[in-house]
Design a protein around this motif. Structure first.
Motif, short mmCIF file in Angstrom:
data_model
loop_
_atom_site.label_atom_id
_atom_site.label_comp_id
_atom_site.label_asym_id
_atom_site.label_seq_id
_atom_site.Cartn_x
_atom_site.Cartn_y
_atom_site.Cartn_z
N ALA B 364 0.84 -1.21 0.00
CA ALA B 364 0.00 0.00 0.00
C ALA B 364 0.87 1.25 0.00
CB ALA B 364 -0.91 0.01 1.22
N ARG B 365 1.96 1.17 0.70
CA ARG B 365 2.87 2.32 0.82
C ARG B 365 3.49 2.67 -0.54
NH1 ARG B 365 8.18 3.32 2.04
NH2 ARG B 365 8.56 5.10 3.45
N SER B 366 3.92 1.62 -1.28
CA SER B 366 4.54 1.91 -2.58
C SER B 366 3.49 2.40 -3.59
CB SER B 366 5.31 0.67 -3.07
OG SER B 366 4.45 -0.43 -3.10
N ALA B 367 2.19 1.94 -3.45
CA ALA B 367 1.15 2.37 -4.38
C ALA B 367 0.65 3.78 -4.06
CB ALA B 367 -0.04 1.39 -4.34
N ALA B 371 1.25 10.39 0.44
CA ALA B 371 0.19 10.57 1.44
C ALA B 371 0.30 9.59 2.60
CB ALA B 371 -1.18 10.40 0.76
N ILE B 372 0.60 8.36 2.29
CA ILE B 372 0.66 7.33 3.33
C ILE B 372 1.88 7.50 4.23
CG2 ILE B 372 2.02 5.43 2.25
CD1 ILE B 372 -0.53 3.71 3.01
N GLY B 373 2.88 8.18 3.65
CA GLY B 373 4.10 8.45 4.43
C GLY B 373 3.79 9.30 5.65
#
Lengths: 123, 577
Positions: B364-367, B371-373
């Motif tokens: 999910a982080r790479s996709a 924002a997820i960071g």
């Protein structure tokens, strides 16, 4: 009555001084008998032993040091048997210390030796 | 009146003949011979001598007869009354001798005087002619000569009779005394001042089991006693008091058997008070002593049985308690085993799911990109994810330890085994016991194990574990009682020794004093403070190892140098009885 008092009273009435006392290193009461354990002496000493026995704590030990006893009659053997029975009833372990060979022979002849706990002192 | 010389010569010859008879014959027959002579010499038809014999018998000897004749005293006195009183000689008649013959016309009598008393009376009788004065003189002369002889003979006979009577009495007394001595049922003896036997009766031989008096006499009395020393006491008393009453002594018979005896004795003393002889009576009281001994033995056996019963009851209760504690622990272990089991299972699943979550988060982080960071930073997720491994690893370790404790608790009690002897892993038992005792030990001592490779032994594992636990806890409590600054050390070793497994449990505590070393396995013996020990632990341990498993349990200890318990168990289990 305290043990010392019992002994003092007995020895005052018996100038020959048949009984001495001490405490072992484990705290046991040790009565040192001496002389001749014949009918009269055995009869005289019986109440003292009974009283001393009642002063001994349950699960304690009463040691009779027989090193100084020169002669024993059947009454003397009977006395030891009676004290042994009374001691067991009170859960007191009666120990006969340094029993002379001549007494041992008599007790053995009567088939009573195995009932007693015998100990030898280190000396 | 002057005496006719021829008659005087006749009288002298008669006297000599009489003296010859008396000299030749000591018996009363000499009296008969004498009256025979007188009868012949005096031409008498009857001649008699009346006298009282040495045995106080009233008699008379008659010429021509064989034996002296006895008379009743009254008749004798009546006969001699004619000669008694009055002058020395008398003539009278007619008269008849008692018992024999008829009456004769003329009698002459003469007293026989000796030492101022009559010793006899001579009587001569005839009918042919009266007695004349010359004959009377001759008879008086002869009578005075033979009177002392007859007197001496009677006196001698009297003395002889008295002596014989005395001897007879003495002999009777001696016979009675001898019979009393020899036939007595009790031993009667005499001994000299050195207590060497000088006399003994038959009962004495029976009592001492000897056949001949020679085996006893000449030996010291002490040689017959079971305890020679008992005789010393006897001799001291008898020297002091002169007698001894009802003194008990045990005699040793020749065959080695013993006889209990009661002795009463006294001493014969010399003028200076020195002992000359000991005289004693020894009575066999073996039967009485045997009965008393049996009674004492029965009472002692009864007392012993009673005390054993009481002890057994207490021990059983204590064992029951120990078993219950083990069973309780095993029961709890069993109860928590299942929930801990599914907790562990869930933990494994949770770890797997968490791993998946981490993978999903990474994707999910790479996709999602930037924002997820921000979310990741906000919740410090890199740190959380990095802790997962540590948490799961530590939890897995915790679960393993719980499972091992549960296993040990179950193993310790071995409730599934019952009372059967089954194969038992000694090292495993030690591990289990250490787990159970851990809380007692960990604050006071470190443990060091050196467990060798052992075969399984046939045993009741639960009981052996109790013994090991008991010794471990004792060791920890002994170390704790020292109140030492640092921790103590408890070492446990196992090894195979032949067909036995040896377990050594050693502590560096205070040790056991020599005086009580022999007593530590006694029931109820304890040196612990009240409330800390029942005094039954080692007693029960001893019973389990020695009595039930045929092994051995020994203690080695020196004060200040710690205590070592050595247990040995036969690999094959106890030998069948």
């Amino acid at each position: 009555m305290a043990l010392d008092e019992l002994l003092r009273e007995y020895n005052e009435g018996h100038p020959a001084g048949l009984v001495g006392s001490r405490r072992s290193e484990c705290g046991d009461v040790v009565l040192e008998l001496s002389g001749e354990l014949e009918m009269k002496a055995a009869t005289d000493i019986a109440p003292l032993l009974s009283a001393v026995l009642h002063e001994c704590p349950a699960r304690g030990r009463l040691v009779l040091d027989l090193r100084g006893v020169g002669y024993i009659s059947s009454t003397g053997v009977g006395l030891l048997s009676t004290v042994m029975i009374a001691a067991e009833r009170r859960s007191v372990r009666l120990v006969l210390l340094d029993m002379p060979a001549r007494i041992r022979k008599i007790m053995d002849t009567l088939g009573l030796l195995s009932f007693f706990c015998l100990e030898e002192s280190d000396e | 009146m002057s005496e006719d010389p021829s008659r005087a010569i006749d009288s002298l010859e008669a006297t000599m003949e009489l003296c010859r008879h008396f000299a030749q014959d000591d018996s009363e027959k000499a009296n008969i011979a004498a009256v025979d002579v007188l009868k012949r010499r005096f031409g008498a038809e009857a001649a008699a001598l009346f006298y009282v014999s040495g045995r106080r018998e009233h008699r008379f000897c008659l010429a021509g007869t064989e034996f002296p004749i006895g008379l009743g005293e009254a008749r004798w006195r009546e006969s001699v009354s004619r000669a008694q009183g009055g002058p020395e000689t008398a003539r009278f008649g007619p008269w008849a001798l008692p018992v024999f013959g008829g009456s004769l016309e003329f009698w002459i009598s003469s007293k026989l005087y000796s030492s101022e008393s009559d010793v006899g009376y001579l009587f001569l009788g005839r009918s042919s002619r009266p007695w004349d004065d010359q004959e009377e003189l001759a008879l008086a002369s002869i009578a005075s000569t033979i009177a002392p002889i007859v007197g001496i003979r009677i006196n001698r006979e009297r003395e002889e009779s008295v002596r014989r009577q005395a001897e007879l009495l003495l002999s009777e007394k001696e016979k009675r005394l001898r019979s009393f001595f020899e036939d007595s049922r009790d031993m009667i003896y005499t001994a000299n001042s050195e207590d060497i036997l000088t006399t003994v009766n038959a009962a004495g031989l029976d009592l001492t089991g000897r056949a001949e008096k020679g085996e006893v006499l000449g030996r010291p009395f002490s040689a017959l006693a079971l305890n020679a020393g008992d005789r010393e006491f006897f001799l001291r008393r008898i020297r002091e008091e002169g007698f001894i009453e009802d003194y008990e002594i045990v005699l040793l018979r020749k065959d080695g058997s013993t006889v209990f005896c009661l002795e009463t004795a006294h001493t014969l003393k010399g003028e200076k008070g020195e002992i000359i002889e000991v005289q004693g009576i020894v009575k066999d009281i073996s039967e009485r002593i045997k009965n008393e001994g049996e009674l004492w033995k029965a009472n002692l056996e009864l007392a012993e049985a009673n005390i054993k019963l009481q002890q057994t009851q207490v021990i059983m209760v204590q064992q029951e308690k120990l078993t219950s504690i083990g069973q309780l622990a095993a029961g709890i272990a069993h109860e928590i085993n299942n929930p801990v089991g599914f907790l562990k299972s869930n933990h494994v699943i949770l770890e797997r799911y968490t791993a998946k979550l981490r993978e999903a988060w990474a994707e999910a982080r790479s996709a999602a990109g930037q924002a997820i960071g921000a979310i990741e930073a906000k919740f410090d997720l890199p740190f959380v994810f990095s802790e997962f491994d540590t948490i799961f690893s530590e939890s897995a370790d915790g679960f393993s330890r719980i499972m091992r404790i549960i296993g040990n608790l179950k193993n310790f009690a071995r409730i599934d085994q019952g009372s059967e002897f089954e194969l038992y892993d000694v090292n495993g038992g030690i591990e289990s016991s250490l787990v159970v005792a851990r809380n007692e030990i960990k604050y006071v001592a470190d443990t060091k194990k050196s467990l060798g490779e052992l075969p399984q032994v046939k045993a009741r594992g639960g009981e052996i574990n109790q013994v090991i636990l008991n010794i471990l806890v004792n060791a920890a409590q002994a170390i704790e009682a020292q109140k030492r600054p640092g921790k103590g050390l408890i070492e446990i070793e196992t090894a195979l020794r032949g067909d036995r497994v040896r377990i050594i449990i050693r502590d560096d505590g205070p040790g056991v004093p020599q005086a009580i070393r022999t007593r530590i396995f006694d029931p109820f013996f304890t040196t612990k403070e009240p409330g800390k020990g029942t005094g039954l632990g080692l007693s029960i341990s001893y019973d389990i190892i020695v009595t039930k498993h045929g092994g051995s349990l020994a203690v080695e200890s020196e004060p200040g140098e710690g205590t070592t318990f050595v247990i040995e168990l036969p690999v094959a289990g106890p030998s069948p009885q």
